[in-house]
Scaffold this motif. Structure first.
Motif, PDB file in Angstrom:
ATOM      1  N   THR A 147       0.468  -0.970   0.446  1.00 23.73           N
ATOM      2  CA  THR A 147       0.224   0.103   0.347  1.00 23.73           C
ATOM      3  C   THR A 147       0.973   1.329   0.186  1.00 23.73           C
ATOM      4  OG1 THR A 147      -1.618  -1.228   1.293  1.00 23.73           O
ATOM      5  CG2 THR A 147      -1.946   0.864   1.733  1.00 23.73           C
ATOM      6  N   PHE A 148       2.048   0.888   0.754  1.00 24.57           N
ATOM      7  CA  PHE A 148       2.903   2.597   0.991  1.00 24.57           C
ATOM      8  C   PHE A 148       3.857   2.539  -0.306  1.00 24.57           C
ATOM      9  CE2 PHE A 148       7.538   4.319   1.793  1.00 24.57           C
ATOM     10  CZ  PHE A 148       6.365   5.411   2.793  1.00 24.57           C
ATOM     11  N   GLY A 149       4.156   1.085  -1.170  1.00 25.69           N
ATOM     12  CA  GLY A 149       4.207   1.576  -2.147  1.00 25.69           C
ATOM     13  C   GLY A 149       3.291   2.360  -3.825  1.00 25.69           C
ATOM     14  N   ALA A 150       2.160   1.575  -3.387  1.00 28.37           N
ATOM     15  CA  ALA A 150       1.395   2.160  -4.263  1.00 28.37           C
ATOM     16  C   ALA A 150       0.653   3.469  -3.795  1.00 28.37           C
ATOM     17  CB  ALA A 150       0.051   1.297  -3.864  1.00 28.37           C
ATOM     18  N   GLY A 151       0.753   4.234  -2.448  1.00 28.05           N
ATOM     19  CA  GLY A 151       0.621   5.547  -2.376  1.00 28.05           C
ATOM     20  C   GLY A 151       1.571   6.635  -2.794  1.00 28.05           C
ATOM     21  N   GLN A 152       3.200   5.525  -2.823  1.00 25.36           N
ATOM     22  CA  GLN A 152       3.760   7.013  -3.717  1.00 25.36           C
ATOM     23  C   GLN A 152       3.381   7.138  -4.851  1.00 25.36           C
ATOM     24  OE1 GLN A 152       7.337   4.803  -2.230  1.00 25.36           O
ATOM     25  NE2 GLN A 152       7.785   6.363  -0.772  1.00 25.36           N
ATOM     26  N   ILE A 153       3.541   5.855  -5.910  1.00 24.73           N
ATOM     27  CA  ILE A 153       2.878   5.660  -7.642  1.00 24.73           C
ATOM     28  C   ILE A 153       1.912   7.146  -7.847  1.00 24.73           C
ATOM     29  CG2 ILE A 153       2.360   5.063  -8.665  1.00 24.73           C
ATOM     30  CD1 ILE A 153       4.223   2.109  -8.471  1.00 24.73           C
ATOM     31  N   PHE A 154       0.720   7.140  -6.142  1.00 24.49           N
ATOM     32  CA  PHE A 154       0.181   7.929  -6.363  1.00 24.49           C
ATOM     33  C   PHE A 154       0.591   8.862  -6.544  1.00 24.49           C
ATOM     34  CE2 PHE A 154      -4.139   9.706  -5.474  1.00 24.49           C
ATOM     35  CZ  PHE A 154      -5.619   9.057  -5.885  1.00 24.49           C
ATOM     36  N   PHE A 155       1.086   9.213  -5.671  1.00 26.48           N
ATOM     37  CA  PHE A 155       1.310  10.675  -5.535  1.00 26.48           C
ATOM     38  C   PHE A 155       2.032  10.715  -6.676  1.00 26.48           C
ATOM     39  CE2 PHE A 155       4.328  13.582  -3.073  1.00 26.48           C
ATOM     40  CZ  PHE A 155       2.920  14.453  -2.912  1.00 26.48           C
ATOM     41  N   LEU A 156       2.648  10.647  -6.594  1.00 22.97           N
ATOM     42  CA  LEU A 156       3.696  10.906  -8.484  1.00 22.97           C
ATOM     43  C   LEU A 156       3.165  11.201  -9.558  1.00 22.97           C
ATOM     44  CD1 LEU A 156       7.178   8.600  -7.947  1.00 22.97           C
ATOM     45  CD2 LEU A 156       6.425  11.280  -7.942  1.00 22.97           C
ATOM     46  N   ARG A 157       2.118  10.465  -9.430  1.00 22.26           N
ATOM     47  CA  ARG A 157       1.127  10.569 -10.803  1.00 22.26           C
ATOM     48  C   ARG A 157       0.335  11.993 -10.995  1.00 22.26           C
ATOM     49  NH1 ARG A 157      -2.887   5.502 -11.994  1.00 22.26           N
ATOM     50  NH2 ARG A 157      -3.488   6.944 -13.526  1.00 22.26           N
ATOM     51  N   ILE A 158      -0.144  12.241  -9.107  1.00 28.00           N
ATOM     52  CA  ILE A 158      -1.343  13.447  -9.256  1.00 28.00           C
ATOM     53  C   ILE A 158      -0.389  14.122  -9.256  1.00 28.00           C
ATOM     54  CG2 ILE A 158      -1.190  14.931  -7.507  1.00 28.00           C
ATOM     55  CD1 ILE A 158      -2.792  12.802  -5.958  1.00 28.00           C
ATOM     56  N   LEU A 159       1.101  14.111  -8.746  1.00 31.56           N
ATOM     57  CA  LEU A 159       2.435  16.006  -9.695  1.00 31.56           C
ATOM     58  C   LEU A 159       2.513  16.266 -10.995  1.00 31.56           C
ATOM     59  CD1 LEU A 159       5.099  14.678  -6.391  1.00 31.56           C
ATOM     60  CD2 LEU A 159       3.211  16.437  -6.807  1.00 31.56           C
ATOM     61  N   VAL A 160       2.764  14.583 -11.559  1.00 32.68           N
ATOM     62  CA  VAL A 160       3.209  14.707 -13.025  1.00 32.68           C
ATOM     63  C   VAL A 160       1.758  15.799 -13.191  1.00 32.68           C
ATOM     64  CG1 VAL A 160       2.975  12.928 -14.622  1.00 32.68           C
ATOM     65  CG2 VAL A 160       4.302  12.673 -12.297  1.00 32.68           C
ATOM     66  N   ASN A 161       0.364  14.873 -12.977  1.00 34.53           N
ATOM     67  CA  ASN A 161      -0.723  15.441 -13.689  1.00 34.53           C
ATOM     68  C   ASN A 161      -0.987  17.344 -13.380  1.00 34.53           C
ATOM     69  OD1 ASN A 161      -1.639  13.883 -15.502  1.00 34.53           O
ATOM     70  ND2 ASN A 161      -1.631  12.200 -13.792  1.00 34.53           N
ATOM     71  N   ILE A 162      -0.203  17.928 -12.090  1.00 29.81           N
ATOM     72  CA  ILE A 162      -0.708  19.266 -11.507  1.00 29.81           C
ATOM     73  C   ILE A 162      -1.018  20.762 -12.900  1.00 29.81           C
ATOM     74  CG2 ILE A 162      -0.209  21.061 -10.165  1.00 29.81           C
ATOM     75  CD1 ILE A 162       0.851  18.967  -8.100  1.00 29.81           C
ATOM     76  N   PRO A 163       0.224  20.252 -13.567  1.00 27.60           N
ATOM     77  CA  PRO A 163      -0.248  21.260 -14.634  1.00 27.60           C
ATOM     78  C   PRO A 163      -1.194  21.712 -15.135  1.00 27.60           C
ATOM     79  CG  PRO A 163       2.027  20.361 -14.371  1.00 27.60           C
ATOM     80  CD  PRO A 163       1.030  19.163 -13.721  1.00 27.60           C
ATOM     81  N   TYR A 164      -2.270  19.862 -15.519  1.00 28.81           N
ATOM     82  CA  TYR A 164      -3.321  20.014 -15.799  1.00 28.81           C
ATOM     83  C   TYR A 164      -4.028  20.764 -15.658  1.00 28.81           C
ATOM     84  CZ  TYR A 164      -7.489  17.671 -17.809  1.00 28.81           C
ATOM     85  OH  TYR A 164      -9.702  17.124 -17.696  1.00 28.81           O
ATOM     86  N   ALA A 165      -4.866  20.099 -14.104  1.00 29.72           N
ATOM     87  CA  ALA A 165      -5.364  21.082 -13.093  1.00 29.72           C
ATOM     88  C   ALA A 165      -4.994  22.550 -13.021  1.00 29.72           C
ATOM     89  CB  ALA A 165      -5.252  20.170 -11.869  1.00 29.72           C
ATOM     90  N   LEU A 166      -3.414  22.587 -13.366  1.00 30.32           N
ATOM     91  CA  LEU A 166      -3.816  24.219 -13.499  1.00 30.32           C
ATOM     92  C   LEU A 166      -4.295  25.138 -14.250  1.00 30.32           C
ATOM     93  CD1 LEU A 166      -0.162  24.287 -11.826  1.00 30.32           C
ATOM     94  CD2 LEU A 166      -2.567  25.281 -10.244  1.00 30.32           C
ATOM     95  N   ALA A 167      -4.113  24.169 -14.801  1.00 33.03           N
ATOM     96  CA  ALA A 167      -4.962  25.169 -16.661  1.00 33.03           C
ATOM     97  C   ALA A 167      -6.496  25.431 -16.700  1.00 33.03           C
ATOM     98  CB  ALA A 167      -4.602  24.362 -17.549  1.00 33.03           C
TER      99      ALA A 167
END
Lengths: 268, 292
Positions: A26-46
């Motif tokens: 779960t910890f690993g999945a959480g980290q990957i999930f967090f990375l996916r969020i970070l990568v997609n922040i520019p989309y949301a900022l737009a």
């Protein structure tokens, strides 16, 4: 050792291994999930409208709870410190004590705990229900990534709202302390404000509270959206995810608070 | 265009489902969930421009088949070609490109509950195009008009009946002018009028827009009136293919049982259980949860 005992020990050992594996998974999945969020922040900022809506949902709609809690915490703080400080004739310092306690510790921590109970559960259950009613699958089928469209705006909404809520909590707490200390218990008003002004440092105290609340905002929002996104698509699954979000966030905030306090005080 | 190449064996001849121009070609599909094998060597073709029904008893994997064909799940073995592209090997970006050419109607509509009908239908357009608002409005109203719900554009999904929600979802599914639409149990829980409306819409949209429609359903009578071809799934394979009329006269007992709705047959009425008398008299004690 009897055969039954060794079998029991073996079962316990297997359960521990299973729990550890599940935790790290779960910890690993959480980290990957967090990375996916970070990568997609520019989309949301737009698409700032999506974020503003979430700031409203997580922040503005939590205001009453936060303000009430802050007000009463401030009153209790003033009352308790008055009783103790008056033994030493230092009751004039309750303004400073209340402000330091609120700005550095109680503001960020209690706000984060309340956030977990109010906004965090709302986020987890909303996303969990979206999963259960195929809304997330529907987005995937429309070639829209739910992480971008659903998760990131909610995460950012929580991260933005948390420091503001913590500041409002502290402000209401100071107001409550003033009401209790100055108006009800008769502490000198000039001393109340001047001690606070002299002893509360903007960089050391206020900023330390702001830094904490930003970290708590990231942790609480991440856990809420993670649990909701990974909930089983059933009524029971959504309920479990919501409970897990509150429990995990509360524990994480308390542990993180110790670590951050040690780090922020470490430079002195 | 026949996407089945020379190395791709043709699916068993399906009388009533003729055609060389297949938009979907499935060969040797194997998929299990846990220890349960859902598909084991499934072969199936979907002809371009047709209305194809996928039928079968509960638990035969009809919805799973849709999930596999649309790349929501991956099979353990086998090939799924969508217009010549191997779905099982597509990367996420390519998968999303494929899905822009596909519409899907979920069992419950899957409308986004925090936005109104208009915004739900406009959603794919806003996400994938940069069309001016005026044009988006034109397209959305046209699609809502096609499903008879132009007047409901301001309503929230929570205010819609089950049939209306499915029609709005259908308008959303066709808003990007897809080549193929998958319908997952479109008639479940609908009253006869709504059922009839959805039924006619599937056929009318298919013919008017030149689509291919794949309808996963249990409803033998309803789908018989619109399907060009029906595939019946049983025991992890296609048990029979043909027009609904051909299936009714099929020699297989499994097919006859399903088409006529007999309670017992190759698909047993009773779930496997220990001896009835022995269990009643307490010889076999069922294990239970805390609620007992």
């Amino acid at each position: 050792m009897s055969r039954e005992n060794s079998r029991g020990l073996r079962r316990i050992a297997l359960e521990i291994v299973h729990s550890l594996r599940s935790f790290f998974g779960t910890f690993g999945a959480g980290q990957i999930f967090f990375l996916r969020i970070l990568v997609n922040i520019p989309y949301a900022l737009a698409r700032p409208r999506l974020i503003i809506k979430q700031v409203y949902v997580t922040g503005v709609q939590s205001l009453v709870v936060i303000m009430l809690a802050g007000f009463f915490v401030g009153m209790v703080l003033a009352l308790q410190s008055f009783l103790t400080l008056s033994r030493f004739g230092a009751e004039d310092s309750i303004g400073m004590v209340a402000a330091l306690g609120l700005v550095r510790e109680l503001g960020p921590v209690v706000t984060a705990l309340l956030f977990a109970g109010r906004a965090g559960t709302a986020l987890s259950s909303e996303i969990g229900l979206m999963r259960a009613t195929d809304q997330l699958s529907g987005m995937e089928m429309m070639a829209v990534d739910p992480i971008k469209r659903v998760i990131v705006p909610r995460f950012l909404g929580g991260v933005i709202a948390m420091p503001i809520l913590a500041a409002i909590f502290s402000a209401m707490g100071i107001f409550g302390a003033w009401l209790e200390g100055v108006v009800i218990l008769g502490v000198d008003e000039g001393a109340f404000w001047s001690q606070m002004q002299a002893q509360v440092d903007l960089r050391d105290d206020v900023m330390s509270g702001v830094i904490k609340s930003v970290f708590f905002g990231i942790a609480a929002s991440l856990l809420a959206v993670f649990e909701g996104y990974n909930s089983a698509p059933t009524a029971e699954g959504v309920g479990r995810a919501t409970t897990r979000a509150v429990v995990h966030t509360s524990l994480t905030v308390l542990i993180l608070n110790f670590m951050l306090t040690a780090w922020l005080l470490g430079g002195k | 265009m026949d996407v089945a190449g020379p190395d791709m064996p043709r699916a068993p001849a399906a009388p009533g489902c003729p055609g060389d121009d297949n938009i979907i070609v499935i060969r040797g599909l194997a998929y299990s969930r846990g220890q349960t094998a859902i598909f084991d060597g499934l072969d199936l073709d979907i002809r371009r421009g047709s209305v194809t029904a996928i039928m079968g008893p509960s638990g035969t994997g009809k919805t799973t088949l849709l999930r596999l064909v649309t790349g929501q799940e991956l099979p353990q073995r086998g090939s799924i070609l969508f217009d010549g592209a191997e779905v099982t090997r597509l990367r996420r970006r390519q998968l999303f490109q494929m899905r822009k050419r596909v519409g899907m109607l979920f069992q419950n509509g899957a409308l986004l509950t925090d936005i109104d009908v208009y915004e739900n239908v406009a959603f794919p357009l806003r996400e994938h195009t940069r069309l001016p608002e005026r044009l988006i409005r034109h397209i959305v109203l046209t699609k809502l008009h096609a499903v008879g719900l132009r007047g409901a554009w301001q309503m929230m999904p929570s205010e819609l009946s089950g049939g209306m929600a499915r029609r709005v979802a259908l308008a959303r599914a066709i808003v990007m002018d897809p080549e193929i639409i998958y319908y997952d149990e479109p008639f479940v829980g609908l009253d006869p009028i709504s059922k009839g409306v959805i039924l006619r819409l599937i056929r009318r949209l298919n013919d008017a827009l030149g689509l291919t429609s794949v309808v996963v359903t249990h409803d033998v009578d309803e789908v018989s009136t619109i399907a060009d071809c029906t595939h019946l799934l049983a025991e992890g394979k296609v048990a029979a293919s043909g027009t609904p009329a051909q299936l009714r006269n099929h020699p297989s007992e499994t097919v006859t049982q399903f088409m006529t709705g007999m309670a017992d047959g190759p698909v047993p009425f009773h779930y496997p259980a220990p001896d009835y008398v022995e269990q009643l008299l307490g010889g076999v004690r069922p294990t239970g949860g805390l609620m007992r």
